[in-house]
Design an enzyme around this catalytic site. Structure first.
Site, mmCIF file in Angstrom:
data_model
loop_
_atom_site.group_PDB
_atom_site.id
_atom_site.type_symbol
_atom_site.label_atom_id
_atom_site.label_comp_id
_atom_site.label_asym_id
_atom_site.label_seq_id
_atom_site.Cartn_x
_atom_site.Cartn_y
_atom_site.Cartn_z
ATOM 1 N N GLY A 170 0.818 -1.367 -0.020
ATOM 2 C CA GLY A 170 0.027 -0.030 -0.048
ATOM 3 C C GLY A 170 0.822 0.936 0.023
ATOM 4 O O GLY A 170 0.296 2.512 0.474
ATOM 5 N N GLU A 173 1.293 4.619 -5.388
ATOM 6 C CA GLU A 173 0.406 5.474 -5.975
ATOM 7 C C GLU A 173 -0.612 4.521 -6.753
ATOM 8 O O GLU A 173 -0.271 3.462 -7.237
ATOM 9 C CB GLU A 173 0.394 6.758 -6.532
ATOM 10 N N LYS A 188 5.724 17.165 -3.953
ATOM 11 C CA LYS A 188 5.825 17.270 -2.472
ATOM 12 C C LYS A 188 7.012 18.225 -2.602
ATOM 13 O O LYS A 188 6.735 19.137 -1.612
ATOM 14 C CB LYS A 188 6.433 15.887 -1.976
#
Ligand code: HSE
Length: 383
Positions: A170, A173, A188
């Site tokens: 997980g 993306e 970011k």
């Protein structure tokens, strides 16, 4: 606090589970296309049921991507609801609009979870900014690519194998090309730079190279050079007031801070004129770390964080990557046409080290050379 939760994927289910342990925050509606056993009474596929519910004061946006995340966020802010989000793609492209709307409507937009996963990095950056002139940022801000680079270099496993692992855990993306092509890190550093320098940095102005084409043969040369490869995002104030901002695979010394950052961890350093160099480290991706960061944002709203500590940047930075310069490792099947020292041949071409050149020139050169070899790989070399 009554929550409308948008999205019940990896992070959404993480924050839902996390909030079950809190008695001051209640999830009263969940926007989700799929139905989950036991949650059907909360689930809806109609965003208006959240937007028009006066009981809901705060929306947690975890659907990610550009749309409908952008339009749902705009509508929620205009309706006077706080929004807490981990959506770096949407925020980096609409930061001015979103922060201005939150201010105009007297609500909070908390995006702590968008950079650095569990690390309370943006939270601290906002506070540092109020007391210092920040001059540079640098670090590993993508957990998926760090896991890939780390495991390829320490265990010799293949790129595809480790990417599949990152997806299973997980970390990646929904479209993992965003991770491996550096786009996630680009968003970011754009967000963090806006906070640090109080000027918006357009993501498209950030020269960006990912790790898609790194090969086992490259890693042999990195070892011979005593280096370790990490995907590093960085930005700095240039002496003339412009900003340099770029993301690229970077060869760091094997005893550098970044070389000791393993698995899905991130590290981000900030330099200020008064505070000097501060480095943050921790898990940068995954269900529980990101749920923790979302909860931090909720707590800040509950605790009544002052908008003065969440200032709105003024205008857009002029990005000039001609003011950052270093040598590069370059592996390509054709001669690059610039002065280079040959390291040797390997699968996929020949490995070279360039003379020091500007970041702008190298990214432009690589883009031109891709016409000859679409699978070339390059990495900045940190001295
Ligand atoms: N895909 C992102 C990463 C998730 O790997 O860092 C956290 O932002």
């Amino acid at each position: 606090m009554k929550i409308g939760l948008l999205g019940l994927g990896t992070i959404g289910s993480g924050i839902y589970e996390h909030l079950q342990k809190r008695d001051d925050i209640e999830v009263v509606r969940i926007l989700e296309l799929l139905r989950h056993p036991g949650l059907e009474h909360l689930e809806t596929s109609d965003f208006n049921e959240i937007l028009n519910d006066p009981e809901i004061d705060t929306v947690i946006e975890l659907i990610g991507g550009m749309e409908p995340a952008h339009s749902f966020t705009v509508q929620a802010l205009k309706a006077g609801k706080n929004v807490v989000s981990a959506n770096k793609l949407m925020l980096s492209h609409h930061m001015e609009e979103i922060l201005t709307l939150a201010r105009e409507n007297g609500v909070h937009y908390r995006y702590d979870a968008s950079v650095g996963g569990s690390i309370p990095f943006l939270y601290n950056l906002m506070r540092y900014r109020s007391a210092d002139r920040l001059t540079s940022l640098s670090g590993i801000v993508n957990g998926t690519t760090n896991l890939i680079l780390d495991v390829m270099q320490t265990e010799g496993r293949s790129f595809d194998d480790v990417l599949a692992k990152a997806q299973k855990l997980g970390y990646a993306e929904a479209n993992p090309s965003s991770d491996i092509d550096g786009v996630d890190a680009q968003c970011k550093i754009s967000i963090a730079s806006a906070v640090a320098y109080q000027q918006y940095v357009r993501p498209e102005d950030v020269d960006t190279e990912g790790i898609r084409h790194i090969a086992a043969g490259d890693i042999i040369y990195f070892r011979r050079m005593g280096k370790v490869c990490r995907l590093i995002a960085q930005s700095a104030l240039n002496p003339d007031g412009s900003v340099c901002a770029f993301v690229e695979p970077t060869l760091v010394a094997s005893d550098a801070t970044e070389a000791a950052v393993h698995m899905n961890n991130n590290t981000i350093s900030v330099t200020g004129e008064y505070c000097g160099l501060h480095t943050f480290q921790g898990q940068g991706a995954g269900k529980d770390p990101t749920a923790f960061a979302v909860d931090l944002g909720l707590r800040e709203i509950l605790d009544g964080v002052s908008p003065r500590l969440n200032p709105i940047p003024q205008g857009y930075a002029r990005v000039d990557n001609r003011q950052a310069r270093h040598a590069y490792y370059l592996r390509i099947s054709a001669h690059p046409g610039v002065p280079v020292e040959k390291l040797g041949d390997c699968e996929g071409g020949t490995a070279y080290v360039t003379e020091p050149m500007t970041v702008a020139d190298m990214h432009a050169l690589a883009s031109a050379l891709r016409e000859k070899d679409a699978r070339l790989f390059f990495a900045g070399i940190r001295e």
